[in-house]
Design an enzyme around this catalytic site. Structure first.
Site, PDB file in Angstrom:
ATOM      1  N   LYS A 193       0.834  -1.219   0.000  1.00  0.00           N
ATOM      2  CA  LYS A 193       0.000   0.000   0.000  1.00  0.00           C
ATOM      3  C   LYS A 193       0.861   1.258   0.000  1.00  0.00           C
ATOM      4  O   LYS A 193       1.544   1.546   0.978  1.00  0.00           O
ATOM      5  CB  LYS A 193      -0.904   0.041   1.238  1.00  0.00           C
ATOM      6  CG  LYS A 193      -1.852   1.240   1.194  1.00  0.00           C
ATOM      7  CD  LYS A 193      -2.598   1.469   2.480  1.00  0.00           C
ATOM      8  CE  LYS A 193      -2.276   2.759   3.179  1.00  0.00           C
ATOM      9  NZ  LYS A 193      -2.236   3.967   2.353  1.00  0.00           N
ATOM     10  N   GLU A 400       8.744  15.793  15.810  1.00  0.00           N
ATOM     11  CA  GLU A 400       9.100  15.758  14.387  1.00  0.00           C
ATOM     12  C   GLU A 400       8.184  16.721  13.623  1.00  0.00           C
ATOM     13  O   GLU A 400       6.965  16.582  13.660  1.00  0.00           O
ATOM     14  CB  GLU A 400       8.914  14.336  13.853  1.00  0.00           C
ATOM     15  CG  GLU A 400       9.310  14.189  12.414  1.00  0.00           C
ATOM     16  CD  GLU A 400       9.118  12.764  11.906  1.00  0.00           C
ATOM     17  OE1 GLU A 400       8.060  12.185  12.151  1.00  0.00           O
ATOM     18  OE2 GLU A 400      10.048  12.254  11.250  1.00  0.00           O
TER      19      GLU A 400
HETATM   20  P1  NDP Z   1       1.654   8.021   8.413  1.00  0.00           P
HETATM   21  O1  NDP Z   1       2.059   7.199   9.580  1.00  0.00           O
HETATM   22  O2  NDP Z   1       0.511   8.946   8.550  1.00  0.00           O
HETATM   23  O3  NDP Z   1       1.297   7.075   7.179  1.00  0.00           O
HETATM   24  C1  NDP Z   1       2.166   6.093   6.693  1.00  0.00           C
HETATM   25  C2  NDP Z   1       1.392   5.049   5.942  1.00  0.00           C
HETATM   26  O4  NDP Z   1       0.506   4.395   6.864  1.00  0.00           O
HETATM   27  C3  NDP Z   1       0.492   5.618   4.846  1.00  0.00           C
HETATM   28  O5  NDP Z   1       0.424   4.708   3.778  1.00  0.00           O
HETATM   29  C4  NDP Z   1      -0.843   5.732   5.553  1.00  0.00           C
HETATM   30  O6  NDP Z   1      -1.951   5.734   4.702  1.00  0.00           O
HETATM   31  C5  NDP Z   1      -0.826   4.476   6.405  1.00  0.00           C
HETATM   32  N1  NDP Z   1      -1.747   4.510   7.526  1.00  0.00           N
HETATM   33  C6  NDP Z   1      -2.388   5.579   8.081  1.00  0.00           C
HETATM   34  N2  NDP Z   1      -3.179   5.169   9.097  1.00  0.00           N
HETATM   35  C7  NDP Z   1      -3.051   3.825   9.181  1.00  0.00           C
HETATM   36  C8  NDP Z   1      -3.596   2.839  10.029  1.00  0.00           C
HETATM   37  N3  NDP Z   1      -4.464   3.137  10.994  1.00  0.00           N
HETATM   38  N4  NDP Z   1      -3.214   1.552   9.854  1.00  0.00           N
HETATM   39  C9  NDP Z   1      -2.324   1.214   8.903  1.00  0.00           C
HETATM   40  N5  NDP Z   1      -1.786   2.111   8.053  1.00  0.00           N
HETATM   41  C10 NDP Z   1      -2.130   3.403   8.195  1.00  0.00           C
HETATM   42  O7  NDP Z   1       2.975   8.781   7.945  1.00  0.00           O
HETATM   43  P2  NDP Z   1       3.143   9.797   6.744  1.00  0.00           P
HETATM   44  O8  NDP Z   1       2.666   9.155   5.486  1.00  0.00           O
HETATM   45  O9  NDP Z   1       2.577  11.107   7.115  1.00  0.00           O
HETATM   46  O10 NDP Z   1       4.743   9.888   6.630  1.00  0.00           O
HETATM   47  C11 NDP Z   1       5.508  10.652   7.456  1.00  0.00           C
HETATM   48  C12 NDP Z   1       6.138   9.808   8.534  1.00  0.00           C
HETATM   49  O11 NDP Z   1       6.870   8.738   7.972  1.00  0.00           O
HETATM   50  C13 NDP Z   1       7.151  10.604   9.344  1.00  0.00           C
HETATM   51  O12 NDP Z   1       6.959  10.350  10.712  1.00  0.00           O
HETATM   52  C14 NDP Z   1       8.483  10.043   8.873  1.00  0.00           C
HETATM   53  O13 NDP Z   1       9.508  10.197   9.798  1.00  0.00           O
HETATM   54  C15 NDP Z   1       8.146   8.624   8.593  1.00  0.00           C
HETATM   55  N6  NDP Z   1       9.133   8.026   7.694  1.00  0.00           N
HETATM   56  C16 NDP Z   1      10.059   7.157   8.222  1.00  0.00           C
HETATM   57  C17 NDP Z   1      11.070   6.625   7.424  1.00  0.00           C
HETATM   58  C18 NDP Z   1      12.072   5.673   7.985  1.00  0.00           C
HETATM   59  O14 NDP Z   1      12.714   4.979   7.191  1.00  0.00           O
HETATM   60  N7  NDP Z   1      12.248   5.594   9.279  1.00  0.00           N
HETATM   61  C19 NDP Z   1      11.182   6.994   6.010  1.00  0.00           C
HETATM   62  C20 NDP Z   1      10.145   7.882   5.551  1.00  0.00           C
HETATM   63  C21 NDP Z   1       9.176   8.386   6.389  1.00  0.00           C
HETATM   64  P3  NDP Z   1      -2.533   7.137   4.160  1.00  0.00           P
HETATM   65  O15 NDP Z   1      -1.582   7.591   3.124  1.00  0.00           O
HETATM   66  O16 NDP Z   1      -3.854   6.803   3.644  1.00  0.00           O
HETATM   67  O17 NDP Z   1      -2.598   8.077   5.333  1.00  0.00           O
END
Ligand code: NDP
Length: 501
Positions: A193, A400
């Protein structure tokens, strides 16, 4: 009617037509999602709809898991030799290379990152990663283990089965490669996803997966929302492992769902608030250049962004002056313009979130040294922003922000900076700038973080493990360490001495 994206790019840096389906990709075919509804994809430069993609729901998750299970049991998993898996992965990397400009253009359009950075970083790393893991596919081996003379014992590193993978929007293709690379190399099948905000390059790669010759069902892609598709995946009884990249908040939910369902294995790549430490004896120009890159690269939307910059007292004023000049020199503009260095934040939600952190910094008493405002009339640009006069407990120091916002903090000595640098719930990455090798290594070993860069920042490689300490995650992407997360170890014991009981 199944959705597709037809678009003619006519920009200074890329011209060309794209045309690909944007339905859910299950069992090697695109189709509408079960709900027949769609999600709009928004252009962050102007807030307008670019196109729409199918909105998957839990019924599609069930269908994708069934397809993945069937492929695992018949044409992949233990039925597909590593050399064959590697060959298909190399072919996929070649196709991505051939379509590199098109993919970079889609990434720039969808995420708002500059086309040049998308080419130099995202595409190069994504292609390198698929190639790197393709090389692993026929080198996944167990061990022969000595016990008694009556026994032959060995381990097999078998694929886990159907794995679910959920990623964030900041590096869609790069994160796709970090996830599918090791999973495919090890023989797992995948339900993937992308973020609902940035699905385009993943869907384009879905077509390339078919073209590369992967059997149907090996990779399935569901464009959908976290609370529906993500929840259904993390709670699914037939998904055996869930690899997640996103926020710490959602990572916690994923782990909870895994515990409440089938105790699936979970790896989490989460948020960060990385310290970047500049000692008096650092090469100042080098440190300033990398520090600016550390905060502002990808508009600050990098999990490892070095947003807490600690500068030793002797060079603090000079460093701040040079960093400010650097921040002011960053050219904000159209991601496809020749001279653009920073595009907009990915979405209205993220724009509002970052601006609310800037407001909180001001209201808690920090000083905006440069930036701090919206840029432009429309779209989601934010000026490169530096805060000074912060206190350790402030939200902008602890949380963050995920935007082009950093804090610069003065420190006295090694002990002082280590205490402050480690004063966070995160532990993803850190950087240290000094010409003194002993000091650099001493700090590198004492910082609680999964990556420490010395005299540079934000560099990732397919070969080097990446992941977090503390609440920045569990497990590692990239390198041999990622391979370990995608196999189940089986021990086989043989009674060669014909021992009786
Ligand atoms: P989110 O946690 O909001 O979303 C990440 C993914 O999870 C998206 O595909 C999202 O879907 C999905 N998601 C949202 N809610 C749920 C749920 N209840 N159950 C399962 N999946 C869910 O993060 P962001 O997309 O806003 O990304 C930013 C974050 O990602 C930052 O905290 C960043 O630090 C982290 N990150 C970490 C990395 C690493 O390697 N450590 C690398 C890149 C980013 P949807 O798009 O529909 O919201």
């Amino acid at each position: 009617m199944m959705t597709s994206f037809v678009h003619e790019f006519d920009t200074p840096l890329f011209k060309g037509k794209v045309n690909f389906p944007t339905g859910v990709y299950i069992d090697g075919k695109f189709s509408d999602g079960a709900s027949q509804t769609t999600i709009d994809v928004i252009d962050p430069t102007n807030g307008k709809v670019i196109t729409s993609v199918s909105e998957a729901t839990s019924a599609d998750v069930d269908r994708a898991v069934s397809a993945a299970q069937k492929a695992f049991d018949t044409v992949w998993g233990l039925n597909a030799p590593g050399s064959y898996r590697g060959k298909l992965m190399h072919r996929l990397a070649e196709l991505m290379d051939e379509k590199k400009e098109e993919l970079a253009a889609l990434e720039a359009l969808d995420v708002g990152k500059t086309f040049k950075w998308a080419m130099d970083a995202d595409l190069n790393i994504a292609i390198e990663t698929i190639r790197y893991f393709a090389g692993w596919a026929d080198k996944i081996q167990g061990k022969v283990i000595e016990t008694t003379t009556d026994k032959l014992a060995y381990t097999r590193h078998e694929p886990i089965g159907v794995v679910g993978q959920i990623v964030a929007w900041n590096f869609p293709l790069l994160l796709l490669s970090w996830k599918i690379g090791p999973a495919l190399a090890c023989g797992n099948t995948i339900v993937f996803k992308p973020s609902e905000f940035t699905p385009l390059t993943t869907l384009r790669v879905a077509s390339l997966i078919t073209e590369a010759g992967f059997p149907p069902g090996v990779v399935n892609i569901l464009t959908g929302r976290g609370p529906t598709v993500g929840e259904a995946m993390s709670s699914h009884m037939k998904i055996e492992k869930l690899a997640f990249t996103g926020s710490t908040l959602v990572g916690r939910k994923v782990m909870e769902n895994a515990a409440k369902s089938n105790l699936k294995d979970v790896t989490l790549e989460l948020g960060g608030k990385s310290p970047n430490i500049i000692f008096d004896d650092a090469d100042l120009e080098l440190a300033v250049g990398w520090s600016a890159h550390g905060i502002f690269w990808n508009h600050g939307q990098a999990c490892c962004a070095g947003t807490r910059i600690f500068v030793q007292a002797g060079i603090y004023d000079e460093f701040l002056k040079m960093l400010t000049a650097k921040a002011k020199s960053i050219k904000l503009g159209d991601p496809f313009a020749e001279d653009s260095q920073q595009g907009p934040q990915v979405s209205k939600q993220q724009f509002d979130r970052v601006m609310s952190y800037i407001d909180s910094g001001k209201s808690q008493g920090a000083t905006v040294h440069t930036g701090g405002a919206r840029y432009g009339e429309e779209g989601y640009w934010i000026e490169p922003t530096i805060f000074v006069d912060t206190k350790p407990g402030m939200k902008i120091v602890q949380e963050e922000i995920f935007g082009p916002v950093g804090v610069v903090i003065k420190f006295e000595d090694e002990e002082d900076v280590l205490r402050q640098a480690n004063d966070t719930m995160y532990g993803l990455a850190a950087a240290v700038f000094t010409k003194d090798v002993s000091k650099a290594l001493s700090i590198a070993h004492k910082i609680r973080a999964g990556t420490v860069w010395v005299n540079h920042v934000n560099q990732v490689h397919a070969q080097i493990p990446f992941g977090g300490f503390k609440q920045s995650g569990i497990g590692r992407d990239c390198g041999e360490y990622a391979i370990q997360h995608y196999t189940a170890v089986k021990a086989v014991q043989i009674n060669i001495g014909n021992v009786r009981i």
